[in-house]
Design a protein around this motif. Structure first.
Motif, PDB file in Angstrom:
ATOM      1  N   ALA A 137      -0.031  10.609  -0.385  1.00 43.98           N
ATOM      2  CA  ALA A 137       0.846   9.632   0.502  1.00 43.98           C
ATOM      3  C   ALA A 137       0.352   9.271   1.655  1.00 43.98           C
ATOM      4  O   ALA A 137      -0.252  10.083   2.566  1.00 43.98           O
ATOM      5  CB  ALA A 137       2.247   9.996   0.424  1.00 43.98           C
ATOM      6  N   ASN A 138       0.452   7.961   1.885  1.00 49.45           N
ATOM      7  CA  ASN A 138       0.124   7.405   3.370  1.00 49.45           C
ATOM      8  C   ASN A 138       1.236   7.853   4.377  1.00 49.45           C
ATOM      9  O   ASN A 138       1.996   8.335   4.184  1.00 49.45           O
ATOM     10  CB  ASN A 138       0.266   5.958   3.200  1.00 49.45           C
ATOM     11  N   GLU A 188       1.819   6.843  -6.857  1.00 45.95           N
ATOM     12  CA  GLU A 188       0.722   7.779  -7.054  1.00 45.95           C
ATOM     13  C   GLU A 188       1.349   9.058  -6.750  1.00 45.95           C
ATOM     14  O   GLU A 188       1.075   9.981  -7.832  1.00 45.95           O
ATOM     15  CB  GLU A 188      -0.531   7.330  -5.981  1.00 45.95           C
ATOM     16  N   ASN A 221       1.054   4.131  -2.800  1.00 48.57           N
ATOM     17  CA  ASN A 221       0.757   5.619  -2.342  1.00 48.57           C
ATOM     18  C   ASN A 221       1.800   6.524  -3.029  1.00 48.57           C
ATOM     19  O   ASN A 221       1.688   7.565  -3.288  1.00 48.57           O
ATOM     20  CB  ASN A 221       0.670   5.845  -0.892  1.00 48.57           C
ATOM     21  N   GLU A 255       0.808  -1.148   0.001  1.00 50.68           N
ATOM     22  CA  GLU A 255      -0.063   0.082   0.013  1.00 50.68           C
ATOM     23  C   GLU A 255       0.925   1.348  -0.087  1.00 50.68           C
ATOM     24  O   GLU A 255       0.658   2.032  -0.751  1.00 50.68           O
ATOM     25  CB  GLU A 255      -0.917   0.039   1.083  1.00 50.68           C
ATOM     26  N   GLN A 256       1.838   1.096   0.897  1.00 53.21           N
ATOM     27  CA  GLN A 256       2.880   2.429   0.985  1.00 53.21           C
ATOM     28  C   GLN A 256       3.539   2.600  -0.354  1.00 53.21           C
ATOM     29  O   GLN A 256       3.520   3.570  -1.001  1.00 53.21           O
ATOM     30  CB  GLN A 256       4.009   2.249   2.045  1.00 53.21           C
ATOM     31  N   SER A 281       4.593   6.595   4.677  1.00 54.33           N
ATOM     32  CA  SER A 281       5.546   6.709   3.570  1.00 54.33           C
ATOM     33  C   SER A 281       6.936   7.219   3.876  1.00 54.33           C
ATOM     34  O   SER A 281       7.853   7.092   3.560  1.00 54.33           O
ATOM     35  CB  SER A 281       5.125   7.174   2.436  1.00 54.33           C
TER      36      SER A 281
END
Length: 186
Positions: free
Chosen positions: A151-152, A132, A129, A125-126, A155
Protein backbone atom coordinates in the motif's frame (compact mmCIF):
# COMPACT_ATOMS: atom_id res chain seq x y z
CA UNK A 1 -2.02 53.79 20.76
CA UNK A 2 0.77 55.73 19.00
CA UNK A 3 3.81 54.12 17.36
CA UNK A 4 7.30 54.77 18.73
CA UNK A 5 8.17 57.18 15.93
CA UNK A 6 4.75 58.89 16.47
CA UNK A 7 3.85 58.50 12.78
CA UNK A 8 0.97 56.02 13.16
CA UNK A 9 -1.93 56.21 15.58
CA UNK A 10 -4.32 53.28 16.04
CA UNK A 11 -7.44 53.14 18.16
CA UNK A 12 -8.62 49.83 19.62
CA UNK A 13 -11.96 49.10 21.22
CA UNK A 14 -12.53 46.29 23.65
CA UNK A 15 -16.10 45.36 24.44
CA UNK A 16 -16.69 43.71 27.81
CA UNK A 17 -19.95 42.14 28.90
CA UNK A 18 -20.46 41.78 32.63
CA UNK A 19 -23.27 39.48 33.63
CA UNK A 20 -24.40 37.38 36.54
CA UNK A 21 -25.99 34.92 34.12
CA UNK A 22 -23.04 33.25 32.37
CA UNK A 23 -25.34 30.99 30.35
CA UNK A 24 -26.95 34.01 28.67
CA UNK A 25 -23.48 35.10 27.46
CA UNK A 26 -22.54 31.69 26.00
CA UNK A 27 -21.43 32.25 22.40
CA UNK A 28 -19.67 28.90 21.90
CA UNK A 29 -20.44 26.35 19.23
CA UNK A 30 -21.16 22.78 20.24
CA UNK A 31 -20.72 21.41 16.71
CA UNK A 32 -19.03 22.75 13.60
CA UNK A 33 -18.78 20.56 10.51
CA UNK A 34 -18.71 20.89 6.72
CA UNK A 35 -20.64 18.31 4.71
CA UNK A 36 -18.23 15.88 2.95
CA UNK A 37 -15.08 17.61 4.25
CA UNK A 38 -12.92 17.49 7.38
CA UNK A 39 -11.83 20.58 9.30
CA UNK A 40 -8.17 21.01 10.14
CA UNK A 41 -7.64 20.95 13.07
CA UNK A 42 -10.63 18.86 14.15
CA UNK A 43 -13.37 20.95 15.76
CA UNK A 44 -12.83 22.14 19.32
CA UNK A 45 -15.02 25.01 20.50
CA UNK A 46 -12.01 26.83 21.97
CA UNK A 47 -10.34 26.95 18.52
CA UNK A 48 -11.70 29.65 16.22
CA UNK A 49 -9.47 29.22 13.11
CA UNK A 50 -9.83 26.26 10.70
CA UNK A 51 -8.76 25.20 7.22
CA UNK A 52 -10.00 22.71 4.67
CA UNK A 53 -9.43 21.87 1.01
CA UNK A 54 -12.37 21.44 -1.37
CA UNK A 55 -12.76 20.06 -4.87
CA UNK A 56 -12.70 22.29 -7.91
CA UNK A 57 -16.37 21.60 -8.65
CA UNK A 58 -17.51 22.80 -5.20
CA UNK A 59 -19.67 25.90 -5.53
CA UNK A 60 -21.31 26.04 -2.11
CA UNK A 61 -20.46 24.38 1.21
CA UNK A 62 -23.08 23.08 3.62
CA UNK A 63 -21.93 24.25 7.04
CA UNK A 64 -23.45 22.55 10.08
CA UNK A 65 -23.09 24.77 13.16
CA UNK A 66 -24.92 24.19 16.45
CA UNK A 67 -24.57 26.65 19.36
CA UNK A 68 -24.02 25.32 22.88
CA UNK A 69 -26.95 27.38 24.08
CA UNK A 70 -30.31 26.45 22.54
CA UNK A 71 -31.26 30.14 22.52
CA UNK A 72 -28.04 31.14 20.72
CA UNK A 73 -28.17 32.25 17.10
CA UNK A 74 -25.77 31.29 14.29
CA UNK A 75 -25.10 33.17 11.05
CA UNK A 76 -22.86 31.84 8.29
CA UNK A 77 -21.28 33.85 5.49
CA UNK A 78 -18.79 33.16 2.71
CA UNK A 79 -19.85 29.56 2.08
CA UNK A 80 -21.46 30.26 -1.32
CA UNK A 81 -20.06 31.02 -4.79
CA UNK A 82 -16.60 29.67 -3.98
CA UNK A 83 -13.71 30.77 -6.19
CA UNK A 84 -10.40 28.99 -6.85
CA UNK A 85 -7.91 29.60 -4.08
CA UNK A 86 -8.73 30.71 -0.54
CA UNK A 87 -12.33 31.46 0.49
CA UNK A 88 -13.10 32.93 3.91
CA UNK A 89 -16.11 31.49 5.72
CA UNK A 90 -17.29 33.12 8.94
CA UNK A 91 -19.60 31.46 11.45
CA UNK A 92 -20.86 34.01 13.98
CA UNK A 93 -22.52 32.83 17.19
CA UNK A 94 -24.64 35.35 19.09
CA UNK A 95 -25.32 34.48 22.72
CA UNK A 96 -28.89 34.50 24.11
CA UNK A 97 -28.24 37.95 25.63
CA UNK A 98 -27.98 39.32 22.07
CA UNK A 99 -24.73 41.12 22.87
CA UNK A 100 -21.96 38.57 23.24
CA UNK A 101 -20.65 37.25 19.90
CA UNK A 102 -17.95 34.86 18.80
CA UNK A 103 -16.61 34.24 15.30
CA UNK A 104 -15.26 30.97 13.98
CA UNK A 105 -13.22 31.43 10.78
CA UNK A 106 -12.70 28.76 8.13
CA UNK A 107 -10.35 29.15 5.18
CA UNK A 108 -11.64 26.85 2.43
CA UNK A 109 -9.06 26.31 -0.29
CA UNK A 110 -10.69 25.42 -3.62
CA UNK A 111 -8.34 23.43 -5.85
CA UNK A 112 -7.61 24.63 -9.42
CA UNK A 113 -8.43 22.40 -12.40
CA UNK A 114 -4.81 21.14 -12.58
CA UNK A 115 -4.66 20.53 -8.82
CA UNK A 116 -7.95 18.64 -9.05
CA UNK A 117 -6.59 16.37 -11.81
CA UNK A 118 -3.47 15.60 -9.73
CA UNK A 119 -5.60 14.99 -6.64
CA UNK A 120 -7.87 12.58 -8.55
CA UNK A 121 -4.85 10.69 -9.94
CA UNK A 122 -3.44 10.31 -6.41
CA UNK A 123 -6.80 9.08 -5.12
CA UNK A 124 -7.05 6.54 -7.94
CA UNK A 125 -3.52 5.27 -7.21
CA UNK A 126 -4.37 4.93 -3.52
CA UNK A 127 -7.55 3.06 -4.37
CA UNK A 128 -5.64 0.67 -6.62
CA UNK A 129 -3.02 0.12 -3.91
CA UNK A 130 -5.70 -0.63 -1.34
CA UNK A 131 -7.43 -3.05 -3.70
CA UNK A 132 -4.09 -4.75 -4.36
CA UNK A 133 -3.39 -5.01 -0.64
CA UNK A 134 -6.87 -6.43 -0.07
CA UNK A 135 -6.37 -9.07 -2.77
CA UNK A 136 -2.98 -10.00 -1.31
CA UNK A 137 -4.52 -10.27 2.14
CA UNK A 138 -7.37 -12.37 0.80
CA UNK A 139 -5.06 -14.83 -0.97
CA UNK A 140 -2.60 -15.00 1.93
CA UNK A 141 -5.33 -16.09 4.34
CA UNK A 142 -5.41 -19.39 2.46
CA UNK A 143 -1.63 -19.76 2.34
CA UNK A 144 0.98 -20.24 5.04
CA UNK A 145 3.14 -17.27 4.03
CA UNK A 146 2.59 -13.88 5.70
CA UNK A 147 0.91 -11.27 3.47
CA UNK A 148 3.00 -8.70 1.65
CA UNK A 149 1.28 -5.33 1.73
CA UNK A 150 2.24 -2.91 -1.00
CA UNK A 151 0.00 0.00 0.00
CA UNK A 152 0.98 3.56 -0.65
CA UNK A 153 1.94 5.72 2.37
CA UNK A 154 -1.14 7.88 1.75
CA UNK A 155 -3.56 4.97 2.13
CA UNK A 156 -3.60 5.48 5.88
CA UNK A 157 -5.05 8.96 5.31
CA UNK A 158 -8.01 7.49 3.46
CA UNK A 159 -8.69 5.13 6.34
CA UNK A 160 -8.33 7.95 8.87
CA UNK A 161 -10.68 10.11 6.78
CA UNK A 162 -13.35 7.44 6.63
CA UNK A 163 -13.09 6.83 10.37
CA UNK A 164 -13.20 10.59 11.09
CA UNK A 165 -16.31 11.12 8.97
CA UNK A 166 -18.00 8.20 10.74
CA UNK A 167 -17.12 9.60 14.17
CA UNK A 168 -18.41 13.08 13.20
CA UNK A 169 -21.69 11.57 11.97
CA UNK A 170 -22.10 9.62 15.23
CA UNK A 171 -21.39 12.74 17.31
CA UNK A 172 -23.87 14.84 15.34
CA UNK A 173 -26.59 12.21 15.67
CA UNK A 174 -25.85 11.87 19.40
CA UNK A 175 -26.08 15.64 19.97
CA UNK A 176 -29.36 15.85 18.07
CA UNK A 177 -30.84 12.99 20.11
CA UNK A 178 -29.52 14.53 23.34
CA UNK A 179 -31.02 17.95 22.52
CA UNK A 180 -34.41 16.39 21.66
CA UNK A 181 -34.34 14.39 24.90
CA UNK A 182 -33.33 17.48 26.89
CA UNK A 183 -36.16 19.55 25.36
CA UNK A 184 -38.75 16.87 26.18
CA UNK A 185 -37.47 16.60 29.74
CA UNK A 186 -38.07 20.30 30.51
Amino acid sequence: MISQDKSVENEYQIKVTKTDNIASANSNLEILAIENYLLNPPFDNSITQYKLEVSNDAINLNVFAVPESEQGKVTISGNENLKEGNNNITVTVTAPNGITKREYKIIAYKRSVNEEENYNKEQEEQKENLEEAYELEKTSVNSEEPPVVMANENSKYIIIGVISISVIAIIIIGVIIYKKYRRKKF
